[in-house]
Design a protein around this motif. Structure first.
Motif, PDB file in Angstrom:
ATOM      1  N   THR A  54      24.149   8.336  29.162  1.00  0.00           N
ATOM      2  CA  THR A  54      23.674   9.319  28.193  1.00  0.00           C
ATOM      3  C   THR A  54      22.388   8.805  27.545  1.00  0.00           C
ATOM      4  OG1 THR A  54      25.190   8.327  26.584  1.00  0.00           O
ATOM      5  CG2 THR A  54      25.935  10.332  27.696  1.00  0.00           C
ATOM      6  N   PRO A  55      21.642   9.664  26.832  1.00  0.00           N
ATOM      7  CA  PRO A  55      20.390   9.199  26.213  1.00  0.00           C
ATOM      8  C   PRO A  55      20.586   8.052  25.240  1.00  0.00           C
ATOM      9  CG  PRO A  55      20.473  11.586  26.264  1.00  0.00           C
ATOM     10  CD  PRO A  55      21.823  11.113  26.679  1.00  0.00           C
ATOM     11  N   ALA A  56      21.693   8.059  24.517  1.00  0.00           N
ATOM     12  CA  ALA A  56      22.043   6.973  23.597  1.00  0.00           C
ATOM     13  C   ALA A  56      23.566   6.844  23.643  1.00  0.00           C
ATOM     14  CB  ALA A  56      21.546   7.254  22.190  1.00  0.00           C
ATOM     15  N   LYS A  57      24.091   5.856  22.973  1.00  0.00           N
ATOM     16  CA  LYS A  57      25.534   5.649  23.021  1.00  0.00           C
ATOM     17  C   LYS A  57      26.281   6.853  22.462  1.00  0.00           C
ATOM     18  CE  LYS A  57      25.488   3.049  18.654  1.00  0.00           C
ATOM     19  NZ  LYS A  57      25.742   1.732  18.024  1.00  0.00           N
ATOM     20  N   VAL A  58      27.454   7.097  23.007  1.00  0.00           N
ATOM     21  CA  VAL A  58      28.296   8.209  22.571  1.00  0.00           C
ATOM     22  C   VAL A  58      29.682   7.663  22.250  1.00  0.00           C
ATOM     23  CG1 VAL A  58      29.408  10.370  23.232  1.00  0.00           C
ATOM     24  CG2 VAL A  58      27.040   9.932  23.891  1.00  0.00           C
ATOM     25  N   LYS A  59      30.076   7.818  21.008  1.00  0.00           N
ATOM     26  CA  LYS A  59      31.401   7.393  20.568  1.00  0.00           C
ATOM     27  C   LYS A  59      32.212   8.622  20.181  1.00  0.00           C
ATOM     28  CE  LYS A  59      29.965   2.841  18.885  1.00  0.00           C
ATOM     29  NZ  LYS A  59      29.982   1.886  17.747  1.00  0.00           N
ATOM     30  N   MET A  60      33.483   8.597  20.539  1.00  0.00           N
ATOM     31  CA  MET A  60      34.345   9.752  20.304  1.00  0.00           C
ATOM     32  C   MET A  60      35.620   9.320  19.588  1.00  0.00           C
ATOM     33  SD  MET A  60      34.083  11.837  23.871  1.00  0.00           S
ATOM     34  CE  MET A  60      32.570  11.949  24.815  1.00  0.00           C
ATOM     35  N   ALA A  61      36.347  10.316  19.091  1.00  0.00           N
ATOM     36  CA  ALA A  61      37.638  10.050  18.455  1.00  0.00           C
ATOM     37  C   ALA A  61      38.456  11.333  18.450  1.00  0.00           C
ATOM     38  CB  ALA A  61      37.455   9.534  17.031  1.00  0.00           C
ATOM     39  N   VAL A  62      39.774  11.158  18.479  1.00  0.00           N
ATOM     40  CA  VAL A  62      40.707  12.282  18.386  1.00  0.00           C
ATOM     41  C   VAL A  62      41.731  11.956  17.311  1.00  0.00           C
ATOM     42  CG1 VAL A  62      42.335  13.776  19.598  1.00  0.00           C
ATOM     43  CG2 VAL A  62      40.420  12.760  20.850  1.00  0.00           C
ATOM     44  N   SER A  63      41.778  12.773  16.271  1.00  0.00           N
ATOM     45  CA  SER A  63      42.766  12.606  15.202  1.00  0.00           C
ATOM     46  C   SER A  63      43.860  13.647  15.357  1.00  0.00           C
ATOM     47  CB  SER A  63      42.105  12.755  13.825  1.00  0.00           C
ATOM     48  OG  SER A  63      41.279  11.652  13.536  1.00  0.00           O
ATOM     49  N   GLY A  64      45.096  13.208  15.166  1.00  0.00           N
ATOM     50  CA  GLY A  64      46.242  14.079  15.416  1.00  0.00           C
ATOM     51  C   GLY A  64      46.522  15.083  14.330  1.00  0.00           C
ATOM     52  N   TYR A  97      23.326  13.273  16.778  1.00  0.00           N
ATOM     53  CA  TYR A  97      23.080  13.941  15.508  1.00  0.00           C
ATOM     54  C   TYR A  97      21.598  14.244  15.308  1.00  0.00           C
ATOM     55  CZ  TYR A  97      21.624   9.492  13.292  1.00  0.00           C
ATOM     56  OH  TYR A  97      20.980   8.319  12.961  1.00  0.00           O
ATOM     57  N   LYS A  98      20.722  13.401  15.836  1.00  0.00           N
ATOM     58  CA  LYS A  98      19.293  13.672  15.728  1.00  0.00           C
ATOM     59  C   LYS A  98      18.870  14.776  16.699  1.00  0.00           C
ATOM     60  CE  LYS A  98      17.957   9.111  14.009  1.00  0.00           C
ATOM     61  NZ  LYS A  98      17.117   7.912  14.219  1.00  0.00           N
ATOM     62  N   TRP A  99      19.446  14.757  17.883  1.00  0.00           N
ATOM     63  CA  TRP A  99      19.185  15.823  18.844  1.00  0.00           C
ATOM     64  C   TRP A  99      19.650  17.169  18.297  1.00  0.00           C
ATOM     65  CZ3 TRP A  99      23.549  18.070  21.490  1.00  0.00           C
ATOM     66  CH2 TRP A  99      23.211  19.075  22.397  1.00  0.00           C
ATOM     67  N   ALA A 100      20.851  17.190  17.710  1.00  0.00           N
ATOM     68  CA  ALA A 100      21.403  18.436  17.173  1.00  0.00           C
ATOM     69  C   ALA A 100      20.533  18.980  16.049  1.00  0.00           C
ATOM     70  CB  ALA A 100      22.827  18.207  16.675  1.00  0.00           C
ATOM     71  N   LYS A 101      20.005  18.089  15.237  1.00  0.00           N
ATOM     72  CA  LYS A 101      19.132  18.505  14.137  1.00  0.00           C
ATOM     73  C   LYS A 101      17.858  19.138  14.682  1.00  0.00           C
ATOM     74  CE  LYS A 101      18.896  15.509  10.920  1.00  0.00           C
ATOM     75  NZ  LYS A 101      18.557  14.247  10.231  1.00  0.00           N
ATOM     76  N   GLY A 161      26.414   4.555  11.190  1.00  0.00           N
ATOM     77  CA  GLY A 161      25.722   3.292  11.381  1.00  0.00           C
ATOM     78  C   GLY A 161      24.625   3.138  10.347  1.00  0.00           C
ATOM     79  N   LEU A 162      23.373   3.033  10.822  1.00  0.00           N
ATOM     80  CA  LEU A 162      22.254   2.970   9.889  1.00  0.00           C
ATOM     81  C   LEU A 162      22.177   4.247   9.066  1.00  0.00           C
ATOM     82  CD1 LEU A 162      19.513   1.375  12.172  1.00  0.00           C
ATOM     83  CD2 LEU A 162      20.757   0.271  10.314  1.00  0.00           C
ATOM     84  N   ASP A 163      22.515   5.369   9.702  1.00  0.00           N
ATOM     85  CA  ASP A 163      22.605   6.637   8.999  1.00  0.00           C
ATOM     86  C   ASP A 163      24.079   7.005   8.841  1.00  0.00           C
ATOM     87  OD1 ASP A 163      19.818   7.091   8.841  1.00  0.00           O
ATOM     88  OD2 ASP A 163      19.807   7.742  10.924  1.00  0.00           O
ATOM     89  N   ILE A 164      24.406   7.591   7.726  1.00  0.00           N
ATOM     90  CA  ILE A 164      25.767   8.049   7.463  1.00  0.00           C
ATOM     91  C   ILE A 164      25.741   9.567   7.404  1.00  0.00           C
ATOM     92  CG2 ILE A 164      27.758   7.924   5.927  1.00  0.00           C
ATOM     93  CD1 ILE A 164      26.982   5.241   7.136  1.00  0.00           C
ATOM     94  N   LYS A 165      26.514  10.215   8.266  1.00  0.00           N
ATOM     95  CA  LYS A 165      26.506  11.675   8.318  1.00  0.00           C
ATOM     96  C   LYS A 165      27.852  12.185   8.824  1.00  0.00           C
ATOM     97  CE  LYS A 165      24.263  15.613  10.559  1.00  0.00           C
ATOM     98  NZ  LYS A 165      25.574  16.144  11.035  1.00  0.00           N
ATOM     99  N   GLY A 166      28.392  13.161   8.133  1.00  0.00           N
ATOM    100  CA  GLY A 166      29.599  13.821   8.602  1.00  0.00           C
ATOM    101  C   GLY A 166      29.286  14.747   9.761  1.00  0.00           C
ATOM    102  N   THR A 167      30.309  15.065  10.522  1.00  0.00           N
ATOM    103  CA  THR A 167      30.126  15.905  11.698  1.00  0.00           C
ATOM    104  C   THR A 167      29.910  17.368  11.334  1.00  0.00           C
ATOM    105  OG1 THR A 167      32.529  16.036  11.839  1.00  0.00           O
ATOM    106  CG2 THR A 167      31.442  14.475  13.305  1.00  0.00           C
ATOM    107  N   GLU A 168      29.412  18.099  12.307  1.00  0.00           N
ATOM    108  CA  GLU A 168      29.349  19.556  12.248  1.00  0.00           C
ATOM    109  C   GLU A 168      30.546  20.106  13.027  1.00  0.00           C
ATOM    110  OE1 GLU A 168      27.049  21.054  10.549  1.00  0.00           O
ATOM    111  OE2 GLU A 168      25.663  19.372  10.228  1.00  0.00           O
TER     112      GLU A 168
END
Length: 816
Positions: free
Chosen positions: A669-679, A750-754, A710-717
């Motif tokens: 991918t263009p940059a690292k991609v981290k994922m998570a699934v919460s129950g 998040y930067k791409w989405a913006k 990380g360096l930036d803190i942002k909640g998901t969309e």
């Protein structure tokens, strides 16, 4: 001969329709109205001032009893129509009145959406749609102290303000991250929440209502995250639905609302529908202006004007809360073909945003100062080309003068204390001072030294104007930022040309696109390598020499020259056998540090480079593959224990996380991609700060994306809600593939989405099923070539020279 016109409903739309009709065909119809409410016609948009005490009911009446008498109208108050016989052309009310018609108009309005949660039918739970609801709330306000309003849209906020004005302690619960998200952008939503809270109203966003508590009456509201909000009154203001059941029972065509043509005629030529119950051109409406337009068209048709049609036009949204000035109009979705102009003045509480397409206004948000709303609306309606005034447009009509102003006059007039970048609190004086003292010459320079325009980017236009003001013709804001010094082309142009020219090797790219260096540089070669891997899977052979050192050796280099090794653990799940294998490797190779990572993996730090293939070989025998902890690729899918073990779990989050990771591992991918699934919404896997996250809920899976921690803190969309695991996987895969194909190298999601726009991404991967399927299919194809364990390849001897230690050469040998 006089015809019989019967109207079901006595709201603002049919009232306005009759005003038009009596002008155009004053004696054509004998009119009969059935009104479910026991009163005459009144101005529903003024219910909020009645609730707050600013107006009385008598002040909002549109047509009093005398008007009905004057026009010979028979008005049945408190009569709800329960059936329509289209063959006999009659209808019947709940009081047994049967009336025949020649023409029938259905204007039944809308019904409030009542959340189907436990306790929704308790005494003390009210909706907010008509005068009866207002009276019930006023009565409750006299005997109760605390209220919860569910819904932070127009109606909810107006209800909350009214109840607060009556002395109640009010909390607004809103499911989405910002208030009025359908009408406002996040910045205006933030300012609105701040203004509401300044009025003593508590606002809780991202609030998912689980249940309404109480035995004999309401005592509180329980949220999905376990919080309980005390309340003796609950007002449901979570949306409306067209009231179309009567039409559906009569056999008329119904979709979301009653389907009508542009003349407001239903599938039965003798029956019309207007107002909130009608659906015209695929749209239903809740604001008064389009309802009045429906009324005009319907009156024309009833008067025999065959070319009378409904014409859609965007309608401004205004909040009816004293002291809060808000104006919203048009389309705010981001897109590559759109631009925006933003002005923030934090000290005055003013926010303005204009969305442009082809140098014409398509959307406007004004907060704190709405005086120019009418002017912006007129410019939009007339589709005025604003090219000559675009640099001063945001400041309003007063700045335009009789002729175009010097584009820099308005920005030059701003005081040094005017805030330019609201995200980072950067004022004009700091930017201009940095330009002068540090010799800054570009937008990137400004971002690096002041942080202005470094976050959301909405203030970019103003920052560029300041640069232009300071540098004059030496500054060119339209210049594309080149990929590197080897080419004047930007990342987007390079990606486009690679595809258009079918370039499939790095040398061909450099030759055809006229690189100025012979072999590229450390900036462009990794980017080109990724773009070619992504565009031509199966055709392009990955050039490992164009990768950074971590990706060349498939491990993370540490400051002492050793490496860390992180084997993949699917969904963070492991076993005793795997743990024993890791322990054996640690002992065998004397690995000094073993650490559990934040992504639920085990990291072995301090591995010598020459030992890497042997370490991988032993781990491979235990079934491990690379965790790609070093890669610009799919990293981890963090999970919680989900419904298997947790008493709050709604879905099997562990299974879904494992499924996602096994399906997607290996993809670059263009940059690292981290994922998570919460129950569950308690979110133990921290899915709402990941690149891609899933929150499991009772009704399915809520897909999130574009978070950062990380360096930036942002909640998901929030991308959207799906019902099944299969659909969740398809949406996630399509989202990642869209990111793979469109993002610039090293650009996080998040930067791409913006840059691309949340709404555009949602449209392509969530709303457009064909595009989603195409992205999904292309990802599957690419995985045929990506899902190869790089550790196993190196154990088999690939790139073995990379892991041989350099020979120690003595001075004598070197001389010889």
């Amino acid at each position: 001969m006089t015809e019989k016109l019967v109207i079901i409903g006595n709201g603002m739309a049919p009232g306005r329709m009759l005003e038009h009709l009596f002008q155009e065909a004053p004696r054509r119809y004998q009119v009969t109205i059935f009104n479910a409410e026991p009163r005459v016609n009144y101005d529903r948009i003024m219910l909020s001032p009645v609730l707050s005490g600013e107006k009385d009911y008598e002040e909002i009446i549109i047509h009093g009893d005398g008007w009905y008498i004057k026009n010979g109208i028979i008005l049945y108050k408190g009569h709800k129509v329960v059936g329509i016989d289209r063959v006999a052309k009659t209808l019947k009310s709940n009081h047994g009145v049967v009336t025949s018609y020649d023409k029938l108009v259905i204007a039944t309005g809308s019904v409030p959406f009542i959340l189907p949660v436990p306790g929704h039918d308790l005494p003390g739970v009210l909706s907010y749609r008509d005068l009866d609801d207002v009276k019930a709330m006023l009565l409750a306000a006299q005997s109760t102290a605390t209220a919860v309003v569910i819904g932070g849209g127009l109606l909810g906020l107006e209800a909350a303000a009214g109840l607060a004005a009556r002395g109640m302690e009010v909390t607004v619960l809103h499911l989405m991250p910002t208030l009025m998200e359908r009408q406002l952008d996040p910045a205006a939503g933030y300012l609105l929440q701040k203004a509401v809270e300044e009025r003593g109203i508590k606002v809780i966003t991202n609030a998912n209502t689980k249940a309404i508590l109480g035995d004999r009456r309401v005592t509180g509201v329980e949220l999905a995250d376990g919080r309980i909000i005390k309340a003796t009154l609950v007002v449901m203001a979570a949306g409306i639905r067209p009231n179309a059941w009567l039409a559906k029972d009569a056999g008329l065509e119904v979709n979301r609302g009653i389907l009508v043509d542009a003349g407001m005629t239903t599938s039965d030529p003798d029956i019309l529908a207007i107002g909130e119950c009608a659906e015209v051109g695929g749209h239903t409406y809740g604001l008064v202006a389009p309802l009045y337009e429906m009324a005009r068209a319907a009156a024309g048709r009833l008067a025999g004007v065959e070319n009378a049609i409904f014409v859609h036009s965007d309608t401004p949204t205004k909040l009816k809360v004293t002291g809060i000035d808000l104006f919203s109009l048009g389309d705010f979705a981001d897109g590559e073909d759109r631009e925006e102009i933003v002005l923030r003045d934090a000290s005055s509480g003013i926010y303005r945003r204009l969305v442009l397409k082809d140098n014409r206004i398509i959307g406007t948000v004004l907060f704190g100062d709405t005086l120019d709303g009418a002017w912006f609306t007129d410019l939009k309606k007339r589709e005025v080309d604003i090219s000559e005034m675009r640099d001063t447009l945001i400041f309003g009509q007063a700045y335009q003068g009789g002729a175009p102003l010097d584009p820099m006059v308005a920005v030059a007039a701003l005081p040094d204390e005017a805030e330019i970048c609201g995200c980072n609190g950067v004022r004009k004086g700091k930017i201009t001072g940095a330009i002068d003292s540090k010799g800054l010459k570009s937008l990137d320079d400004i971002r690096a030294h002041t942080k202005a325009s470094a976050s959301c980017g909405s203030c970019t236009g103003l920052v560029e104007q300041l640069l232009k003001l300071a540098l004059g013709d030496a500054y060119n804001p339209a210049a594309v930022q080149p990929m590197c010094a080897c080419t004047p082309l930007g990342h987007d142009d390079v990606r486009r040309l690679i595809k258009a020219k079918r370039l499939k090797t790095i040398p061909s790219v450099m030759q055809e696109l006229e690189w100025t260096s012979s072999c590229g540089c450390a900036k462009c070669r990794p980017a080109l390598n990724y773009y070619l891997v992504c565009e031509w899977p199966g055709d392009y052979a990955d050039d490992y020499q164009s990768r950074f050192v971590n990706e060349r050796v498939h491990a993370n280099i540490q400051k002492d020259g050793t490496y860390s090794v992180v084997p993949r653990m699917w969904g963070g799940v492991t076993s005793a056998a795997e743990l024993r294998a890791i322990a054996d490797v640690v002992d065998k190779f004397s690995i000094p540090t073993v650490k559990v990572t934040g992504g639920q993996r085990i990291d072995m730090l301090g591995v010598k480079k020459e030992d890497l293939p042997s370490v991988w070989g032993d781990l491979g025998k235990a079934g491990f593959v690379s965790g790609h902890a070093y890669a610009k690729g799919i990293r981890t899918v963090k999970t919680c224990v989900g419904s298997d073990w947790c008493r709050f779990g709604t879905q099997d989050s562990t299974r879904l996380g494992i499924r996602i990771e096994r399906f997607m591992w290996g993809s670059w991918t263009p940059a690292k991609v981290k994922m998570a699934v919460s129950g569950c919404p308690r979110n133990c896997a921290e899915a709402t700060c990941k690149d891609v996250g899933v929150i499991c809920v009772e009704s399915g899976f809520e897909i999130h994306f574009a978070g950062a921690a990380g360096l930036d803190i942002k909640g998901t969309e929030v991308l959207g809600l799906v019902k099944t695991e299969d659909e969740a996987l398809e949406v996630i895969v399509a989202l990642v593939q869209m990111y793979r194909e469109q993002a610039r190298y090293l650009e996080r999601i998040y930067k791409w989405a913006k840059r691309v726009g949340i709404d555009e991404i949602r449209r392509q991967v969530f709303d457009d099923l064909d595009k989603r399927t195409a992205y999904y299919t292309r990802f599957i194809f690419s995985q045929q070539f990506a899902q190869v364990d790089p550790w196993s390849e190196r154990v088999s001897g690939k790139d073995k020279h990379e892991f041989k230690p350099m020979a120690a050469v003595s001075l004598v040998q070197a001389a010889e």
